[in-house]
Structures are given as structure tokens and as C-alpha cells.
Scaffold this motif. Structure first.
Motif, PDB file in Angstrom:
ATOM      1  N   THR A  18       7.560   2.180  -5.209  1.00 24.83           N
ATOM      2  CA  THR A  18       6.797   2.900  -6.084  1.00 24.83           C
ATOM      3  C   THR A  18       7.268   3.482  -7.318  1.00 24.83           C
ATOM      4  O   THR A  18       6.634   3.553  -8.281  1.00 24.83           O
ATOM      5  N   ILE A  19       8.659   3.751  -7.085  1.00 22.03           N
ATOM      6  CA  ILE A  19       9.423   4.156  -8.273  1.00 22.03           C
ATOM      7  C   ILE A  19       9.495   3.249  -9.637  1.00 22.03           C
ATOM      8  O   ILE A  19       9.300   3.451 -10.707  1.00 22.03           O
ATOM      9  N   LYS A  20       9.717   1.890  -9.221  1.00 21.39           N
ATOM     10  CA  LYS A  20       9.852   0.721 -10.092  1.00 21.39           C
ATOM     11  C   LYS A  20       8.445   0.663 -10.851  1.00 21.39           C
ATOM     12  O   LYS A  20       8.371   0.233 -11.835  1.00 21.39           O
ATOM     13  N   SER A  22      15.232   5.745  -1.417  1.00 19.71           N
ATOM     14  CA  SER A  22      15.523   4.500  -1.574  1.00 19.71           C
ATOM     15  C   SER A  22      14.244   3.436  -0.855  1.00 19.71           C
ATOM     16  O   SER A  22      13.835   2.424  -1.192  1.00 19.71           O
ATOM     17  N   ALA A  23      13.726   4.187   0.202  1.00 17.73           N
ATOM     18  CA  ALA A  23      12.576   3.533   0.806  1.00 17.73           C
ATOM     19  C   ALA A  23      11.396   3.451   0.025  1.00 17.73           C
ATOM     20  O   ALA A  23      10.535   2.659   0.143  1.00 17.73           O
ATOM     21  N   PHE A  24      11.180   4.444  -1.110  1.00 15.78           N
ATOM     22  CA  PHE A  24      10.061   4.297  -2.018  1.00 15.78           C
ATOM     23  C   PHE A  24      10.496   3.649  -3.197  1.00 15.78           C
ATOM     24  O   PHE A  24       9.673   3.996  -4.261  1.00 15.78           O
ATOM     25  N   ALA A  28       2.501   9.903  -3.748  1.00 16.26           N
ATOM     26  CA  ALA A  28       2.390   9.168  -5.061  1.00 16.26           C
ATOM     27  C   ALA A  28       2.394   7.393  -4.836  1.00 16.26           C
ATOM     28  O   ALA A  28       1.569   6.790  -5.379  1.00 16.26           O
ATOM     29  N   THR A  29       2.467   6.906  -3.544  1.00 14.71           N
ATOM     30  CA  THR A  29       2.640   5.597  -3.126  1.00 14.71           C
ATOM     31  C   THR A  29       1.060   5.546  -2.919  1.00 14.71           C
ATOM     32  O   THR A  29       0.452   4.369  -3.451  1.00 14.71           O
ATOM     33  N   LEU A  70      -2.086   5.132 -10.744  1.00  9.11           N
ATOM     34  CA  LEU A  70      -0.945   5.383 -11.655  1.00  9.11           C
ATOM     35  C   LEU A  70      -0.494   4.229 -12.508  1.00  9.11           C
ATOM     36  O   LEU A  70      -0.162   4.386 -13.768  1.00  9.11           O
ATOM     37  N   LYS A  71      -0.883   3.010 -12.007  1.00  3.52           N
ATOM     38  CA  LYS A  71      -0.441   1.792 -12.769  1.00  3.52           C
ATOM     39  C   LYS A  71      -1.394   1.501 -13.925  1.00  3.52           C
ATOM     40  O   LYS A  71      -1.184   0.644 -14.902  1.00  3.52           O
TER      41      LYS A  71
END
Length: 457
Positions: free
Chosen positions: A311-313, A306-308, A448-449, A455-456
Motif C-alpha cells: 500500500t505504501i509503495k 511492513s505488512a502494508f 488506506a488499503t 488513491l492511485k
């Protein structure tokens, strides 16, 4: 598997029990050999075992006692725990003190107390001593069925002692003691039979005797038996006085018990569950502690995810590989933990830090090679699948570090457990898996962050 004859006998028991024809069942039980009953009892349900055993107790208490003694320990304890306390005490007092000592620490406290009250003062004191020693003590394994003679005895006198010994004493070695009962030597039966009759036992005995202290643990006894390939080992007290022996049969039982216990610990369960086959709430209570450890550990993992959420969004496909990262790191950590725990338990890995560090470095080096291969394969697949080279790099780097760290954590936790005077096997189960889930998710989403802006694209 039961033979066809024993299978028919088992079904006969079940049918008579179901019909309530206890008289016919009593007659068959009296005629059936104890060894056949032992085999059949393994294939009966809990209720059938208890009821049939109670029937046998009522018609032949001696045969019931012999049967109970020869049954596997988990079935023994299952029956004793299910019997009313009065009946359990009635059958247990037919056992010798040494036989009771092997299982008393696994009996319910109320049954222990009821049994102790029924015994003579000397027997009660001896059993209380066994209970105080703890479950891992060799005290329950010590047998008083041995032959010891004084060093001045002649071979002829020793042979007379052997001839007059009880039938249940296994004559493998003759132990030699001084006038204060201190162990000073040992002679095999072959050496005695081939020696001159007028020679003294001290002239042919071996003075380099391998023995074990009475306060030693079962693990230490197992190690000595395996190291020296023994059939029997003498037990001495702090003054080196001979107080008993341990036979290989009892050590084999201890090895089986220890192995079973280790399997339960690796699964985050307890061996005691075997003794509560008909008590659902009790079994659930035994399993809950470790499961709650996992629950709270995985809640930490959920909090990390949840803290990341940002990044997931920003790049949803990153979540696709999260189960793979957690599974791989968990598998690697379990392998390292089990190998380390087993090595520490068998002595193949010493507890000296320098020796252990050498082993740990070897585990890490192995993990580096595995990590490189797995990271390369998964990274290439991820790049092709998602059509983005960066995702392959992120997954590959995360897997590489996760595998190496998982091997390190899995390897060091059993050692830490040992240094805290805990069983290293404890660190091979839920604790290791949960910790590596937390570390794995944190490392993966952290990397990943770090690469998010690429990544975007």
C-alpha cells in the motif's frame, strides 16, 4: 526557596565540607535549629546530605534523629540507604516502633534484618507484622497517642485523665470503651468541658462512631477522611476493640505519597528511583521493564507497517499522516485512561459494571464529537495539500475510528486493571499508549488499503 540567611548558612556548610573543616562544621550544626537544617537539606546534593548527616550523628545523635524524622521521606530513605548498615541501624533504633514502621517496608532487606536483630523481641514482632501487612496497609499510620476511658467514668474523672495525659497526645476526641476495650462511643473535648462534672461520659457520648478496621488500606482511609471531613479516626480490630487512631497529618502524607506514586506509574517509572539518586544502574534497572514493554509493542507496530508495504509503495503520501494518527489516538486514550483511573481511585466512578458502562458510554460519545471535528479539519487539509480528495476521506475516516476506539480502550483498561486487583493508574501509561499505536496504525493502513485503487487514480 531559602531565605537569604539560610542560603548563606547552606553555602557555609558546603564550603566547610569542601575544605574538610569538620570541627567548624560540627560547631555550626550544633547551634543551627533543627527546622533550619530540614530546609537546608532539601537544597544539598546527595553526597553533601549524607556526609553532613554523619557528622551530626557523631556529635549529637538525638538532634540527628529529630532531623531525620522531620525530613521528606525520599530524603530520609536516600540517607538511610547511603549510610553503612551499622550507622543506619544506630540512628533508626532512636526512633519509636511506630516511627520505624512508617518507612521499614521501603528499606533494603539487609538493613531491615540488621535493624530487627537489634530490637527487643516485642518490638521486633510488631515491626515484622507491619512488614507483612504490605506497603498499602494503614498499619504504619496507626498511632497509640490517644485517650480512651470506660463508659462509667464521670466527667470529672475524664478531665483528670486528660490533665495527666502526656504532652504529645493531641486531645481532640475522647474515645469511650466498654470493659472489654470495645469502642462504643466518642465525645469531643468541647462536649466534655461543658458537661456537668458528676455526669457520666456515656450520657454525653455519640454512639455513631466512624472507625476503620486495622487491615484496611491507605486508599480506604483516605476515602473515609475525605468523605466525612475528619481530623482523626479510631482504628479497631475484628472484635471492635480500639487499638489506635490515625491523624489527618499522616493521611495528608499518604495522599502526597499516593499522588507521587500515580505520577510515576503514568510515566512508566517507579517512585523508588528517588531513593537511588546516586545509583545509575539501579535506576536504569527500575525503568527498563516498562521501556521494554514499549519496545516490543512498537516492534509490533513496525511489523504491521511492513505488512502494508504494498500500500505504501503504491501511494507514498499515505505515510505522511501516520505520526499524526498515532499521536492523536495516543492523546485521546491517555485522557480517557487518566480520567477513568482517577475516577475509580476517588470513588467518583464506581466499580459496578452498570455504573462504569454508563461512564464509558459518555466517554465514547465525547470522543465521537471530537473525532468528527478533528477528522473534518485534517481531512480538508489533507485534500488540499495532496491535491486528492480521496486522501482526505481516508485520513478523515481513519482518524474518526481511531479516536473513538482510543477513547474506548483508554476508558476500559483502568477498569480491567481494577478487576484484576491492580492499580488502575498502571493502565494510564505505556500500556495504553502502545496498544493505541498498534490499533491506530492497523486501522489507518487497513482503511488506506481498502481505498487503494481510488488513491492511485
Amino acid at each position: 526557596m531559602l531565605t537569604p540567611t539560610l542560603n548563606v548558612l547552606k553555602e557555609t556548610f558546603k564550603r566547610l565540607l569542601y575544605k574538610g573543616n569538620y570541627k567548624a562544621l560540627e560547631r555550626i550544626l550544633q547551634k543551627t535549629h533543627k527546622g533550619d537544617l530540614v530546609a537546608i537539606f532539601r537544597y544539598l546534593s546527595h553526597q553533601e546530605r549524607v556526609k553532613i548527616f554523619q557528622i551530626l550523628m557523631n556529635v549529637d545523635i538525638e538532634k540527628a534523629s529529630d532531623l531525620l524524622y522531620d525530613l521528606d521521606e525520599d530524603i530520609q530513605l536516600e540517607i538511610l540507604r547511603a549510610l553503612p548498615t551499622k550507622e543506619a541501624v544506630r540512628i533508626l533504633i532512636t526512633f519509636s516502633t511506630g516511627e520505624i514502621a512508617k518507612i521499614i517496608d521501603k528499606l533494603p532487606v539487609d538493613l531491615q534484618n540488621a535493624l530487627l536483630q537489634k530490637l527487643a523481641a516485642e518490638e521486633r514482632e510488631e515491626l515484622e507484622k507491619f512488614i507483612s501487612y504490605g506497603e498499602d496497609s494503614i498499619a504504619p499510620l496507626i498511632s497509640e497517642e490517644y485517650i480512651a476511658v470506660e463508659e462509667e467514668k464521670t466527667i470529672e474523672e475524664v478531665l483528670n485523665v486528660i490533665r495527666s495525659a502526656p504532652e504529645d497526645v493531641e486531645v481532640i476526641y475522647i474515645y469511650v470503651v466498654d470493659k472489654k476495650d470495645r469502642l462504643i462511643g466518642v465525645a469531643s473535648i468541647k462536649e466534655i468541658l461543658t458537661a456537668p462534672p458528676n455526669a457520666q461520659i456515656k450520657d454525653i457520648m455519640t454512639t455513631d462512631v466512624i472507625s476503620i478496621k486495622e487491615n484496611a488500606t491507605k486508599s480506604e482511609a483516605i476515602d473515609i477522611f475525605q468523605r466525612y471531613d475528619l481530623l482523626i479516626i479510631p482504628v479497631v480490630n475484628d472484635e471492635n476493640e480500639l487499638i489506635g487512631v490515625i491523624y489527618i497529618d499522616d493521611i495528608l502524607d499518604a495522599i502526597t505519597e499516593k499522588t507521587t506514586e500515580d505520577f510515576f506509574k503514568m510515566a512508566g517509572a517507579q517512585e523508588e528511583e528517588l531513593f537511588y539518586t546516586n545509583q545509575i544502574l539501579k535506576t536504569a534497572k527500575l525503568r527498563l521493564p516498562w521501556l521494554l514493554v514499549v519496545v516490543f509493542g512498537e516492534l509490533v507496530s513496525a511489523f504491521i507497517i511492513s505488512a502494508f508495504d504494498f500500500t505504501i509503495k503504491q501511494f507514498l503520501p499515505i505515510i505522511f499522516f501516520l505520526p499524526l494518527v498515532a499521536a492523536i489516538s495516543g492523546m485521546i486514550s491517555s485522557q480517557s485512561a487518566i480520567i477513568t483511573a482517577r475516577g475509580l481511585a476517588t470513588g467518583k466512578i464506581t466499580e459496578y459494571f452498570k455504573d462504569f458502562l454508563h461512564f464509558l458510554l459518555r466517554e465514547v460519545k465525547v470522543a465521537v464529537i471530537i473525532a468528527f471535528v478533528v477528522a473534518l479539519i485534517v481531512g480538508v487539509i489533507a485534500s488540499i495539500w495532496i491535491s486528492a480528495h480521496v486522501i482526505g476521506i481516508v485520513v478523515g475516516i481513519a482518524l474518526f475510528f481511531n479516536i473513538v476506539i482510543a477513547a474506548f480502550v483508554g476508558g476500559i483498561l483502568p477498569y480491567i486493571s481494577l478487576k484484576l486487583n491492580k492499580d488502575p493508574t498502571v493502565a494510564t501509561g505505556p500500556i495504553t499508549l502502545t496498544l493505541n499505536d498498534i490499533f491506530g496504525i492497523l486501522i489507518y493502513l487497513g482503511i488506506a488499503t481498502f481505498f487503494l485503487e481510488y488513491l492511485k487514480v
